[in-house]
Design a protein around this motif. Structure first.
Motif, PDB file in Angstrom:
ATOM      1  N   MET A 430       0.853  -1.192   0.000  1.00 55.50           N
ATOM      2  CA  MET A 430       0.000   0.000   0.000  1.00 55.50           C
ATOM      3  C   MET A 430       0.884   1.236   0.000  1.00 55.50           C
ATOM      4  O   MET A 430       1.935   1.249   0.620  1.00 55.50           O
ATOM      5  CB  MET A 430      -0.922   0.004   1.223  1.00 55.50           C
ATOM      6  CG  MET A 430      -1.988   1.071   1.207  1.00 55.50           C
ATOM      7  SD  MET A 430      -3.095   0.953   2.641  1.00 55.50           S
ATOM      8  CE  MET A 430      -4.024  -0.534   2.244  1.00 55.50           C
ATOM      9  N   SER A 432       0.846   5.860  -0.794  1.00 56.41           N
ATOM     10  CA  SER A 432       0.125   7.085  -1.148  1.00 56.41           C
ATOM     11  C   SER A 432       0.468   7.486  -2.581  1.00 56.41           C
ATOM     12  O   SER A 432       1.452   7.005  -3.158  1.00 56.41           O
ATOM     13  CB  SER A 432       0.515   8.219  -0.202  1.00 56.41           C
ATOM     14  OG  SER A 432       1.895   8.532  -0.365  1.00 56.41           O
ATOM     15  N   ASN A 466      -4.590   5.999   1.115  1.00 56.73           N
ATOM     16  CA  ASN A 466      -3.552   5.179   0.492  1.00 56.73           C
ATOM     17  C   ASN A 466      -4.149   4.287  -0.587  1.00 56.73           C
ATOM     18  O   ASN A 466      -5.360   4.048  -0.632  1.00 56.73           O
ATOM     19  CB  ASN A 466      -2.846   4.319   1.546  1.00 56.73           C
ATOM     20  CG  ASN A 466      -1.942   5.148   2.439  1.00 56.73           C
ATOM     21  OD1 ASN A 466      -1.215   6.010   1.951  1.00 56.73           O
ATOM     22  ND2 ASN A 466      -1.988   4.907   3.736  1.00 56.73           N
ATOM     23  N   THR A 468      -4.033   0.625  -2.742  1.00 56.06           N
ATOM     24  CA  THR A 468      -3.610  -0.771  -2.759  1.00 56.06           C
ATOM     25  C   THR A 468      -4.296  -1.461  -3.918  1.00 56.06           C
ATOM     26  O   THR A 468      -5.267  -0.945  -4.487  1.00 56.06           O
ATOM     27  CB  THR A 468      -3.939  -1.486  -1.435  1.00 56.06           C
ATOM     28  OG1 THR A 468      -3.341  -2.783  -1.456  1.00 56.06           O
ATOM     29  CG2 THR A 468      -5.437  -1.627  -1.242  1.00 56.06           C
ATOM     30  N   ARG A 512       4.475  -1.061   9.376  1.00 53.00           N
ATOM     31  CA  ARG A 512       3.770  -0.280   8.357  1.00 53.00           C
ATOM     32  C   ARG A 512       2.874  -1.179   7.507  1.00 53.00           C
ATOM     33  O   ARG A 512       1.728  -0.844   7.209  1.00 53.00           O
ATOM     34  CB  ARG A 512       4.781   0.450   7.473  1.00 53.00           C
ATOM     35  CG  ARG A 512       4.141   1.234   6.346  1.00 53.00           C
ATOM     36  CD  ARG A 512       5.186   1.866   5.475  1.00 53.00           C
ATOM     37  NE  ARG A 512       4.585   2.326   4.237  1.00 53.00           N
ATOM     38  CZ  ARG A 512       5.285   2.737   3.190  1.00 53.00           C
ATOM     39  NH1 ARG A 512       6.598   2.705   3.237  1.00 53.00           N
ATOM     40  NH2 ARG A 512       4.682   3.156   2.108  1.00 53.00           N
ATOM     41  N   SER A 513       3.391  -2.332   7.102  1.00 55.31           N
ATOM     42  CA  SER A 513       2.603  -3.251   6.275  1.00 55.31           C
ATOM     43  C   SER A 513       1.359  -3.731   7.022  1.00 55.31           C
ATOM     44  O   SER A 513       0.262  -3.781   6.455  1.00 55.31           O
ATOM     45  CB  SER A 513       3.453  -4.448   5.855  1.00 55.31           C
ATOM     46  OG  SER A 513       4.497  -4.052   4.994  1.00 55.31           O
ATOM     47  N   GLU A 516      -1.105  -0.837   7.181  1.00 55.89           N
ATOM     48  CA  GLU A 516      -1.762  -0.595   5.900  1.00 55.89           C
ATOM     49  C   GLU A 516      -2.824  -1.652   5.601  1.00 55.89           C
ATOM     50  O   GLU A 516      -3.825  -1.379   4.927  1.00 55.89           O
ATOM     51  CB  GLU A 516      -0.719  -0.546   4.787  1.00 55.89           C
ATOM     52  CG  GLU A 516       0.145   0.717   4.828  1.00 55.89           C
ATOM     53  CD  GLU A 516       1.344   0.666   3.905  1.00 55.89           C
ATOM     54  OE1 GLU A 516       1.658  -0.446   3.412  1.00 55.89           O
ATOM     55  OE2 GLU A 516       1.954   1.722   3.662  1.00 55.89           O
ATOM     56  N   LYS A 517      -2.623  -2.850   6.117  1.00 54.22           N
ATOM     57  CA  LYS A 517      -3.619  -3.916   5.941  1.00 54.22           C
ATOM     58  C   LYS A 517      -4.726  -3.829   6.992  1.00 54.22           C
ATOM     59  O   LYS A 517      -5.617  -4.676   7.023  1.00 54.22           O
ATOM     60  CB  LYS A 517      -2.936  -5.279   6.023  1.00 54.22           C
ATOM     61  CG  LYS A 517      -2.026  -5.552   4.826  1.00 54.22           C
ATOM     62  CD  LYS A 517      -1.352  -6.907   4.946  1.00 54.22           C
ATOM     63  CE  LYS A 517      -0.481  -7.160   3.719  1.00 54.22           C
ATOM     64  NZ  LYS A 517       0.210  -8.456   3.795  1.00 54.22           N
ATOM     65  N   GLN A 518      -4.649  -2.797   7.821  1.00 57.88           N
ATOM     66  CA  GLN A 518      -5.650  -2.533   8.849  1.00 57.88           C
ATOM     67  C   GLN A 518      -5.759  -3.688   9.852  1.00 57.88           C
ATOM     68  O   GLN A 518      -6.828  -3.966  10.396  1.00 57.88           O
ATOM     69  CB  GLN A 518      -7.013  -2.247   8.212  1.00 57.88           C
ATOM     70  CG  GLN A 518      -7.002  -1.001   7.338  1.00 57.88           C
ATOM     71  CD  GLN A 518      -8.378  -0.599   6.855  1.00 57.88           C
ATOM     72  OE1 GLN A 518      -9.186  -1.445   6.477  1.00 57.88           O
ATOM     73  NE2 GLN A 518      -8.651   0.696   6.861  1.00 57.88           N
TER      74      GLN A 518
END
Length: 595
Positions: A430, A432, A466, A468, A512-513, A516-518
């Motif tokens: 993911m 920006s 962001n 993805t 961070r990964s 980004e995957k929540q």
């Protein structure tokens, strides 16, 4: 049709007297000019046509020492009155001035033979023939010729009518930009108005209250007042001499050579240029030398490196000056007054080493003139970058797609989409639009258009700003190292996972990964929670609380059993997510939470 014209010719050949005879205004404004009967700086006058159009006239100095002042006037001229005195005939500086006009690609000229009352017809014919030979040699053209006497007035009315006829039949004007722009040739302060600049306005109109951009400095400045030919205006028209009063501008920020523009994107400030040389005017350039660059009303020293068999030159300026793509420039002998080179600016940015040879080949053979400048710029951008911003009045180039405000080749568009896909499908997952622009080297506006199209096609998805790929969202598997970290965070429970105390290699990338995957929720002080645990804590804090109800940290501690170390980052995260707002030492509910 409004226009600005100018004189050229040897010193003491009657240029200032000619302007006074045409307009009734003596153009000299410096006391020393009047005392010495010699133009030193630029002088200005005008006359009004029968249809109430204004023709501005710039008087340029003829003396060799002031050739730089002469060059400052030429950039904005629609027509040149080339003055040769009948008694003296063609002189040394006549050639130098013609050299400047030819190098700046000015095609509209009138040969004015002054002081016709001092000689006979045979002498007039000799001067005319000699002058026309120089025009043929330097410019490959025969200008209109007229004999006048500023002393007796003979020929002045005919010259004025010839000027009007030439102006009304001008070919399409070459514009550096299709919106308002003005290079400053005078700057001063006026009581009650403040900093005031003058110059030749081109490209478009300016209104009182408009916000322009001043270069160097990229300063936004507001137009307080406008004046043209001694008249106060609310709107100044292009192709006129214009004085602009600027609101609250420090006088020290503007000098001769500064440029005011309506569209700042048209200007580039750079110290590293590539210039396509005019072979007719660059034979005196050495392979390496120090030169003086004259562009617009600006002058600056530069190191000059000639290459590509004399077709191109790289200029390294000692300081950046405002320039437009394709703009004509002159190279003046350092420490002297001779024009030793001329050309057009064709590159104003850093050069990708991978594209250097390709760029050299394109720039060396690119055809640029006053009629095709915008087309040439678009062709260059498409050849080098694969995309170009659309230009008003220009038809879409062949083999391109219209993509928002851009033209882009299909190959470039597909390549950009693939580069973004590859990056998003890597360990990053993911990113920006700003990050994708940085990674690919393309403008963020293009990235956003690619993203919009891919989201509509359900290939990409935007989450919290962001981007993805849909395939990433559909793939429930995560790498083993991420799964191990997720398990560790889950094991930390409501106490949270303190990332500052870990020794895991690459912890930031892994966190961070997962974010980004929540799968996890970051809070301040490097404290992380799984999303499920975070939701449970929020439920405990917000349960049964109504809109506008306030609660303290102690209240939150009582219902969660957590310490301030965990609660403060969590409450700040609640504030960031829009559930509460801070009021003094308490939090106020601004959105009800449903557990």
């Amino acid at each position: 049709m409004n226009a600005v014209i100018g004189t050229a010719g040897h010193v003491d050949h009657g240029k200032s007297s000619l302007i006074e005879a045409l307009t009734g205004i003596h153009p000299s404004h410096l006391p020393q000019e009047i005392a010495r009967s010699m133009t030193i700086d630029l002088g200005f006058a005008y006359f009004t046509t029968p249809d109430q159009q204004k023709i501005g006239i710039i008087d340029v100095p003829g003396h060799e020492r002031f050739i730089r002042n002469m060059v400052k006037a030429v950039w904005g001229l629609d027509l040149v009155l080339f003055v040769v005195a009948a008694d003296d005939g063609w002189a040394a500086l006549s050639t130098e001035h013609l050299h400047v006009i030819a190098a700046m690609d000015i095609k509209s000229c009138i040969l004015v033979i002054t002081k016709a009352d001092l000689v006979d017809e045979r002498r007039l014919k000799e001067v005319e023939n000699d002058s026309l030979e120089h025009f043929l040699t330097e410019m490959d053209m025969i200008p209109d010729v007229i004999n006048v006497s500023s002393y007796t007035g003979a020929g002045i009315d005919n010259l004025k009518q010839l000027i009007i006829d030439k102006i009304n039949n001008l070919p399409q004007r070459e514009e550096l930009d299709n919106q308002a722009h003005l290079y400053v040739d005078r700057v001063f302060s006026v009581n009650g108005i403040g900093t005031t600049v003058t110059g030749t306005l081109r490209g478009g109109e300016i209104n009182v209250g408009d916000v322009l951009t001043l270069f160097p400095g990229n300063h936004a400045v507001k137009v307080r007042s406008l004046q043209s030919y001694h008249q106060q205006l609310n709107c100044a028209q292009p192709y006129s001499r214009t004085a602009i009063g600027l609101k609250q501008l420090n006088r020290k920020l503007v000098t001769k050579g500064s440029c005011l523009v309506a569209k700042p994107q048209a200007i580039t400030m750079s110290t590293d240029w590539i210039v396509q040389l005019n072979p007719n005017f660059s034979s005196f350039l050495k392979k390496q030398s120090i030169v003086e660059v004259a562009l617009g009303t600006a002058h600056v020293l530069a190191k000059c490196y000639v290459y590509a068999e004399g077709k191109l030159a790289r200029l390294q300026l000692v300081e950046a000056i405002p320039a437009f793509w394709g703009q004509p420039l002159l190279l003046i002998q350092h420490g002297g007054s001779h024009i030793i080179g001329a050309g057009r600016v064709v590159w104003l940015q850093s050069i990708d080493t991978k594209k250097r040879n390709q760029l050299q080949s394109i720039l060396a053979d690119l055809s640029i003139n006053s009629a095709n400048r915008l087309n040439a710029q678009i062709m260059l951008q498409l050849a080098v970058n694969g995309y170009s911003q659309q230009k008003k009045g220009i038809a879409p180039p062949l083999n391109t797609l219209t993509f928002g405000p851009w033209w882009i080749t299909p190959e470039t568009k597909n390549s950009l989409k693939q580069q973004c896909d590859d990056y998003l499908n890597s360990v990053v997952h993911m990113a920006s639009a700003e990050e994708l622009a940085r990674i690919t080297g393309y403008p963020i506006a293009l990235i956003e258009l690619i993203a919009e199209e891919a989201c509509q096609a359900k290939q990409w998805q935007k989450i919290d700003g962001n981007i993805t790929t849909v395939s990433q969202l559909q793939d429930s598997k995560i790498p083993a190292n991420q799964q191990q970290l997720l398990d560790d965070i889950a094991e930390s429970g409501e106490q949270g996972y303190d990332a500052s105390k870990t020794t895991i290699v690459g912890i930031r990338r892994l966190l961070r990964s997962l974010t980004e995957k929540q799968l996890i929720v970051p809070t301040e002080n490097d404290l992380f929670f799984t999303r499920e645990i975070y939701q449970n804590i929020v439920c405990k804090i917000m349960s049964n609380r109504k809109l506008s109800q306030r609660f303290s940290v102690a209240d939150a501690r009582e219902c969660t059993g957590l310490s301030r170390k965990q609660l403060i980052p969590l409450l700040n995260r609640l504030e960031r997510d829009g559930w509460v707002k801070r009021v003094d030492n308490e939090r106020e509910v601004i959105k009800e939470f449903s557990c």
